[in-house]
Design a protein around this motif. Structure first.
Motif, PDB file in Angstrom:
ATOM      1  N   GLU A 395       0.813  -1.220   0.000  1.00  0.00           N
ATOM      2  CA  GLU A 395       0.000   0.000   0.000  1.00  0.00           C
ATOM      3  C   GLU A 395       0.846   1.270   0.000  1.00  0.00           C
ATOM      4  O   GLU A 395       0.454   2.291  -0.585  1.00  0.00           O
ATOM      5  N   ASP A 396       2.004   1.223   0.645  1.00  0.00           N
ATOM      6  CA  ASP A 396       2.874   2.405   0.667  1.00  0.00           C
ATOM      7  C   ASP A 396       3.378   2.739  -0.731  1.00  0.00           C
ATOM      8  O   ASP A 396       3.512   3.908  -1.097  1.00  0.00           O
ATOM      9  N   ILE A 397       3.667   1.698  -1.511  1.00  0.00           N
ATOM     10  CA  ILE A 397       4.132   1.919  -2.877  1.00  0.00           C
ATOM     11  C   ILE A 397       3.009   2.506  -3.728  1.00  0.00           C
ATOM     12  O   ILE A 397       3.218   3.459  -4.488  1.00  0.00           O
ATOM     13  N   ARG A 398       1.786   1.965  -3.579  1.00  0.00           N
ATOM     14  CA  ARG A 398       0.668   2.514  -4.353  1.00  0.00           C
ATOM     15  C   ARG A 398       0.441   3.986  -4.001  1.00  0.00           C
ATOM     16  O   ARG A 398       0.198   4.821  -4.882  1.00  0.00           O
ATOM     17  N   LYS A 399       0.504   4.287  -2.729  1.00  0.00           N
ATOM     18  CA  LYS A 399       0.306   5.669  -2.271  1.00  0.00           C
ATOM     19  C   LYS A 399       1.401   6.585  -2.820  1.00  0.00           C
ATOM     20  O   LYS A 399       1.136   7.703  -3.286  1.00  0.00           O
ATOM     21  N   GLU A 400       2.652   6.116  -2.789  1.00  0.00           N
ATOM     22  CA  GLU A 400       3.769   6.924  -3.284  1.00  0.00           C
ATOM     23  C   GLU A 400       3.670   7.128  -4.793  1.00  0.00           C
ATOM     24  O   GLU A 400       3.975   8.211  -5.307  1.00  0.00           O
ATOM     25  N   VAL A 401       3.205   6.101  -5.483  1.00  0.00           N
ATOM     26  CA  VAL A 401       3.081   6.180  -6.946  1.00  0.00           C
ATOM     27  C   VAL A 401       2.102   7.280  -7.354  1.00  0.00           C
ATOM     28  O   VAL A 401       2.410   8.122  -8.208  1.00  0.00           O
ATOM     29  N   ILE A 402       0.898   7.291  -6.751  1.00  0.00           N
ATOM     30  CA  ILE A 402      -0.076   8.298  -7.194  1.00  0.00           C
ATOM     31  C   ILE A 402       0.328   9.701  -6.740  1.00  0.00           C
ATOM     32  O   ILE A 402       0.046  10.688  -7.410  1.00  0.00           O
ATOM     33  N   GLY A 403       1.043   9.783  -5.606  1.00  0.00           N
ATOM     34  CA  GLY A 403       1.552  11.086  -5.179  1.00  0.00           C
ATOM     35  C   GLY A 403       2.593  11.614  -6.143  1.00  0.00           C
ATOM     36  O   GLY A 403       2.607  12.811  -6.476  1.00  0.00           O
ATOM     37  N   THR A 404       3.471  10.721  -6.623  1.00  0.00           N
ATOM     38  CA  THR A 404       4.495  11.116  -7.586  1.00  0.00           C
ATOM     39  C   THR A 404       3.879  11.431  -8.946  1.00  0.00           C
ATOM     40  O   THR A 404       4.273  12.388  -9.620  1.00  0.00           O
ATOM     41  N   LEU A 405       2.882  10.648  -9.328  1.00  0.00           N
ATOM     42  CA  LEU A 405       2.179  10.929 -10.587  1.00  0.00           C
ATOM     43  C   LEU A 405       1.554  12.320 -10.572  1.00  0.00           C
ATOM     44  O   LEU A 405       1.537  13.013 -11.592  1.00  0.00           O
ATOM     45  N   GLN A 406       1.055  12.716  -9.427  1.00  0.00           N
ATOM     46  CA  GLN A 406       0.440  14.040  -9.334  1.00  0.00           C
ATOM     47  C   GLN A 406       1.437  15.141  -9.663  1.00  0.00           C
ATOM     48  O   GLN A 406       1.078  16.162 -10.253  1.00  0.00           O
ATOM     49  N   ARG A 407       2.705  14.942  -9.306  1.00  0.00           N
ATOM     50  CA  ARG A 407       3.733  15.941  -9.606  1.00  0.00           C
ATOM     51  C   ARG A 407       4.134  15.911 -11.080  1.00  0.00           C
ATOM     52  O   ARG A 407       4.480  16.939 -11.649  1.00  0.00           O
ATOM     53  N   ASN A 409       2.362  14.164 -13.839  1.00  0.00           N
ATOM     54  CA  ASN A 409       1.319  14.093 -14.862  1.00  0.00           C
ATOM     55  C   ASN A 409      -0.032  14.116 -14.161  1.00  0.00           C
ATOM     56  O   ASN A 409      -0.580  13.083 -13.789  1.00  0.00           O
ATOM     57  N   SER A 410      -0.575  15.317 -14.016  1.00  0.00           N
ATOM     58  CA  SER A 410      -1.789  15.503 -13.225  1.00  0.00           C
ATOM     59  C   SER A 410      -2.971  14.689 -13.760  1.00  0.00           C
ATOM     60  O   SER A 410      -3.709  14.068 -12.988  1.00  0.00           O
ATOM     61  N   SER A 411      -3.149  14.687 -15.068  1.00  0.00           N
ATOM     62  CA  SER A 411      -4.297  13.968 -15.640  1.00  0.00           C
ATOM     63  C   SER A 411      -4.195  12.468 -15.389  1.00  0.00           C
ATOM     64  O   SER A 411      -5.198  11.801 -15.107  1.00  0.00           O
ATOM     65  N   MET A 412      -2.991  11.917 -15.481  1.00  0.00           N
ATOM     66  CA  MET A 412      -2.799  10.493 -15.230  1.00  0.00           C
ATOM     67  C   MET A 412      -3.012  10.173 -13.754  1.00  0.00           C
ATOM     68  O   MET A 412      -3.547   9.113 -13.395  1.00  0.00           O
ATOM     69  N   ALA A 413      -2.615  11.107 -12.881  1.00  0.00           N
ATOM     70  CA  ALA A 413      -2.816  10.920 -11.448  1.00  0.00           C
ATOM     71  C   ALA A 413      -4.306  10.895 -11.118  1.00  0.00           C
ATOM     72  O   ALA A 413      -4.770  10.084 -10.307  1.00  0.00           O
ATOM     73  N   VAL A 414      -5.058  11.776 -11.750  1.00  0.00           N
ATOM     74  CA  VAL A 414      -6.509  11.825 -11.533  1.00  0.00           C
ATOM     75  C   VAL A 414      -7.146  10.522 -12.000  1.00  0.00           C
ATOM     76  O   VAL A 414      -8.006   9.942 -11.321  1.00  0.00           O
ATOM     77  N   GLU A 415      -6.712  10.053 -13.157  1.00  0.00           N
ATOM     78  CA  GLU A 415      -7.241   8.797 -13.695  1.00  0.00           C
ATOM     79  C   GLU A 415      -6.996   7.646 -12.722  1.00  0.00           C
ATOM     80  O   GLU A 415      -7.880   6.821 -12.465  1.00  0.00           O
ATOM     81  N   ALA A 416      -5.779   7.604 -12.154  1.00  0.00           N
ATOM     82  CA  ALA A 416      -5.458   6.551 -11.192  1.00  0.00           C
ATOM     83  C   ALA A 416      -6.251   6.717  -9.906  1.00  0.00           C
ATOM     84  O   ALA A 416      -6.717   5.735  -9.312  1.00  0.00           O
ATOM     85  N   ALA A 417      -6.422   7.965  -9.461  1.00  0.00           N
ATOM     86  CA  ALA A 417      -7.154   8.226  -8.218  1.00  0.00           C
ATOM     87  C   ALA A 417      -8.613   7.813  -8.353  1.00  0.00           C
ATOM     88  O   ALA A 417      -9.194   7.241  -7.421  1.00  0.00           O
TER      89      ALA A 417
END
Length: 472
Positions: A395-407, A409-417
């Motif tokens: 879970e820590d890796i998944r959380k870190e991944v979407i946090g990094t994606l937000q920095r 590629n915002s649209s990709m981060a939203v898609e993942a969220a």
């Protein structure tokens, strides 16, 4: 009492009273409208601890008149209560807000020494405008029994470079209040008063950490060729705290002898806290072999020392050692790899991306987290690689991944969220998804949050969603 008006070179300053009548506000609007050659209107609220809604409407009218004249409109000396009122009424973005200490009397500024958020700014203003009257009042404060007022009186005198006040400052070394002693030590160092250096040496042994560190800094400012040896001798003292202060002082002196003493002591020091301080001190020197020493202490038995060594490599921007640092990412000790990856995130370029991606599958989870963080800091879009990790079982890796994606590629981060907020079984991940949706505010995100609220069983995620919905 009505508002006070001050005019000077195209600037109109209006100092309001707390209970300014509405009629007075109306007159002020007319005053602004009738002024010629106006380029700035300053509304000083130093006397206003709250404002009524009618007053806000009048202030908006004043701003409107100023804008008609293409004049800047500024609110100054806004209290916390008035600031919150502007924030709650959504008026905050409409105003430029600043401080203007010229509106205050000397005693009013000295009173601000008691306010942690205002003390430094008030002190700076008094120092910049230092005169005989300010000097007299600050000297009077030094004879009072209020440590906070005395502390900032000493600092203000020092900032004003009042060398004739040295004896008065030195007398404060005898104070029972640590903050006053610390201030006096700092100012004597600023003023270059070498005759007090031996007295300041005594304070290296102070039980008050801030006092001891101030002494280290001032001795460094006052140092001559003999001081490195004197301070270096303290590294053999039984007191762990004193050894740390001595290491800090040597880094501030920063001469060849200090470097030699610190490097030699590294081989002897057994305490991890002191060793970490010595490594940190070594990293402050501009020497060719510093990077070698820091790489060596990646292998230290202490986790704290390894972290400091990695931070030191970042501090010296060891770009010429990237290959050696990269080689440590998949070290047998995962914490060595962790700190190596963290360091690379701060100093690497796009050339590091492929090596980090390549080593990723072979390292422990803590190192993977550091690699993900590092990829988010390197100026290169690794969104596709990060998205491939979105279903990791950790879970820590998944959380870190979407946090990094937000920095990256915002649209990709939203898609993942949007995907994870519905299906992820970790509340930490869902909480992060809520934050991303709130920050990015994609289309229909409110409906998505309302739907999630109905099925969400975690208290913290529910509270976060509710706070977002209530704020709309």
């Amino acid at each position: 009492m009505g508002a006070e008006l001050q005019k000077d070179n195209g600037c109109l300053k209006i100092i309001l009273e707390q209970d300014e009548p509405i009629a007075s506000f109306n007159n002020l609007v007319k005053t602004i409208a009738g002024e010629q050659g106006l380029n700035r209107v300053i509304l000083d609220l130093k006397n206003c601890f709250y404002l009524q809604s009618k007053a806000l409407a009048s202030i908006l009218a004043m701003k409107k008149e100023a804008q008609k004249k293409k004049s800047e409109f500024i609110l100054v000396n806004v209290s916390e209560e008035v600031f919150q009122l502007l924030e709650m009424t959504n008026l905050l973005p409409l105003f430029t807000i600043s401080d203007d200490y010229s509106s205050y009397e000397i005693d009013e500024l000295i009173e601000k020494f008691l306010d942690a958020e205002e003390a430094d700014k008030a002190s700076d203003f008094l120092a910049e405008n230092y005169n005989d009257e300010i000097r007299k009042r600050l000297f009077e404060v030094l004879d009072m029994d209020d440590a906070l007022l005395e502390e900032y009186a000493v600092l203000t005198i020092g900032k004003a470079h009042d060398f004739d006040a040295v004896d008065k400052i030195a007398a404060c070394l005898e104070s029972d209040a640590g903050v006053v002693v610390r201030a006096a030590i700092l100012v004597l160092g600023w003023m270059g008063e070498t005759e007090y250096k031996q007295r300041i040496y005594d304070f290296l042994k102070s039980d008050i950490v801030d006092v001891a560190e101030a002494a280290a800094g001032s001795i460094a400012l006052l140092a001559d060729d003999s001081d490195a040896e004197i301070i270096g001798s303290l590294l053999s003292n039984d007191s762990k705290r004193l050894r740390k202060v001595a290491a800090q002082a040597l880094s501030l002196i920063n001469d060849e002898k200090s470097f030699e003493i610190l490097v030699n002591h590294l081989e002897k020091e057994q305490d991890e806290d002191v060793r970490a301080q010595v490594v940190k001190s070594v990293a402050s020197f501009n020497r060719q072999n510093v990077a070698d020493l820091l790489l060596k202490y990646f292998d230290d038995s202490s986790l704290k020392v390894r972290e400091v060594a990695a931070g030191g490599l970042v501090r010296i921007k060891a770009k010429d050692r990237i290959g050696e640092i990269m080689a440590r990412v998949n070290d047998n000790d995962s914490w060595v790899g962790y700190f190596a990856a963290k360091a690379l995130g701060e100093i690497c370029t796009a050339d590091c991306v492929e090596p980090l991606k390549k080593v990723y599958p072979d390292v422990e989870d803590n190192v993977k987290l550091a690699i993900i963080e590092a990829l988010g800091k390197i100026d290169f879009d690794t969104s596709d690689f990060l998205l491939s990790l979105i279903d990791d079982e950790n879970e820590d890796i998944r959380k870190e991944v979407i946090g990094t994606l937000q920095r990256l590629n915002s649209s990709m981060a939203v898609e993942a969220a949007v995907k994870l907020i519905e299906k992820d079984d970790s509340w930490l991940v869902r909480f992060k998804c809520v934050e991303i949706l709130d920050n990015s505010k994609p289309k229909s995100y409110m409906e998505l949050l309302k739907k999630r609220l109905e099925s969400e069983d975690n208290r913290y995620v529910r509270e976060k969603i509710q706070s977002i919905l209530e704020a709309i």
